[in-house]
Design an enzyme around this catalytic site. Structure first.
Site, PDB file in Angstrom:
ATOM      1  CG  ASP A  23      -1.770   1.138   1.339  1.00 38.70           C
ATOM      2  OD1 ASP A  23      -2.393   1.656   0.584  1.00 38.70           O
ATOM      3  OD2 ASP A  23      -1.789   1.707   2.572  1.00 38.70           O
ATOM      4  CG  LEU A  24       1.607   5.688  -1.812  1.00 39.17           C
ATOM      5  CD1 LEU A  24       3.117   5.520  -1.913  1.00 39.17           C
ATOM      6  CD2 LEU A  24       1.240   6.320  -2.955  1.00 39.17           C
ATOM      7  CG  ASP A  25      -1.930   7.369   0.371  1.00 40.41           C
ATOM      8  OD1 ASP A  25      -1.073   8.143   0.156  1.00 40.41           O
ATOM      9  OD2 ASP A  25      -2.798   7.105  -0.126  1.00 40.41           O
ATOM     10  CB  THR A  31       0.567  10.501   2.129  1.00 44.05           C
ATOM     11  OG1 THR A  31       0.844   9.097   1.732  1.00 44.05           O
ATOM     12  CG2 THR A  31       1.449  11.335   1.362  1.00 44.05           C
ATOM     13  CE  LYS A  59      -5.242   5.755   8.773  1.00 44.13           C
ATOM     14  NZ  LYS A  59      -4.229   5.134  10.112  1.00 44.13           N
ATOM     15  CB  SER A 130      -2.061   2.965  -3.808  1.00 43.22           C
ATOM     16  OG  SER A 130      -2.715   4.189  -3.144  1.00 43.22           O
ATOM     17  CB  ALA A 131      -7.587   3.329  -2.831  1.00 42.76           C
ATOM     18  CE  LYS A 161      -5.639  -1.062  -1.388  1.00 41.60           C
ATOM     19  NZ  LYS A 161      -4.642  -0.360  -0.834  1.00 41.60           N
ATOM     20  CD  GLU A 185      -3.501  -1.683   2.863  1.00 46.63           C
ATOM     21  OE1 GLU A 185      -3.523  -0.827   3.609  1.00 46.63           O
ATOM     22  OE2 GLU A 185      -3.780  -1.675   1.651  1.00 46.63           O
ATOM     23  CG  ASP A 186      -2.265   2.621   6.322  1.00 46.50           C
ATOM     24  OD1 ASP A 186      -2.390   2.090   5.300  1.00 46.50           O
ATOM     25  OD2 ASP A 186      -2.261   3.780   6.828  1.00 46.50           O
TER      26      ASP A 186
END
Ligand code: BG6
Ligand code: MG
Length: 239
Positions: A23-25, A31, A59, A130-131, A161, A185-186
């Site tokens: 995942d990114l953020d 972010t 999220k 990422s979304a 997701k 993932e967070d």
């Protein structure tokens, strides 16, 4: 004797990591906090205050889904036209993108660049699932673009997701078998997506938030997430 051992079976795949899907953020950089700041500001303008606990639900899901959840929280989901909602989402994104202006390679979370370099040396593809439609801009600002083999575009899959689509697409694009992939993932929705894809899920954040969503392992931050940790995790929870 020929053909009797697993290794001689053409369908056999060794139990090694075939891809790491990030995942990114909130995993690569902070972010997730910028999204929170921008949504909170819009919420205040609409008279819908909310806290970090509610923010966990935002999220990992898309911009418009996040907006819908905020409006539902305030009992305002029927109060606006689609055009007005699109305008709210645009305003939030403008605010969010203005926060990205200050992003530099130093904002990459601890250990991430080192992990990506380890993966590259080991020939293991690193993928972004990422979304966010802002993902390419963020990767450029962090100077990480060249370390990812593939970035899944959120519009290229049918479901976001917690559906598995983004992670499965990432695996397919780099020729990896899902059960040999590790997802990081967070977000609760993101952990659910990784597990629905049949992958190993590493959560970054709070155990009490991410374990109930199905995380195999939860780490407080990315500092300890190196290649040997990922290999141990695959052995412990995967094949
Ligand atoms: C996810 C974030 O990565 O991307 C969400 O966790 C965000 O909070 C979503 O809403 C969409 O991002 P963007 O940048 O396209 O608005
Ligand atoms: Mg995230």
């Amino acid at each position: 004797m020929k053909g009797n051992t697993a290794h001689e079976n053409p369908l056999y795949r060794e139990c090694t990591i075939e891809a790491v899907i990030f995942d990114l953020d909130g995993v690569i950089t902070d972010t997730a906090e910028y999204h929170y700041i921008a949504w909170k500001q819009l919420g205040q303008e609409l008279g819908i205050p909310f806290d970090k606990e509610f923010n966990e639900q935002l999220k990992g899901i898309s911009r418009m889904q996040s907006l819908e959840r905020i409006l539902q929280l305030g009992g305002q989901d029927q109060s606006y036209s689609q055009a007005e909602k699109a305008d709210f989402a645009r305003r939030k994104n403008e605010h969010y993108v203005s926060l990205l202006d200050s992003l530099t390679p130093e904002h990459t979370y601890p250990g991430i660049r080192e992990l990506l370099l380890e993966l590259r040396s080991a020939g293991i593809p690193a993928v972004i699932a990422s979304a966010s439609k802002n993902a390419p801009q963020i990767l450029r600002a962090l100077g990480l673009e060249s370390l990812f083999q593939y970035v899944v575009h959120p519009d290229s899959v049918a479901h976001g997701k917690p559906a598995p689509d983004l992670f499965l697409r990432g695996a397919v694009e780099v020729g990896a078998e899902a059960s040999r992939c590790i997802g990081i993932e967070d977000a609760q929705a993101g952990i659910q997506a990784i597990k629905a894809a049949g992958m190993i899920a590493i959560g970054i954040g709070e155990e009490n938030v991410l374990k109930p969503a199905g995380a195999d392992v939860v780490m407080k931050d990315t500092g300890g997430v190196n290649l040997s940790f990922l290999e141990e995790t695959l052995q412990a929870f995967g094949c």
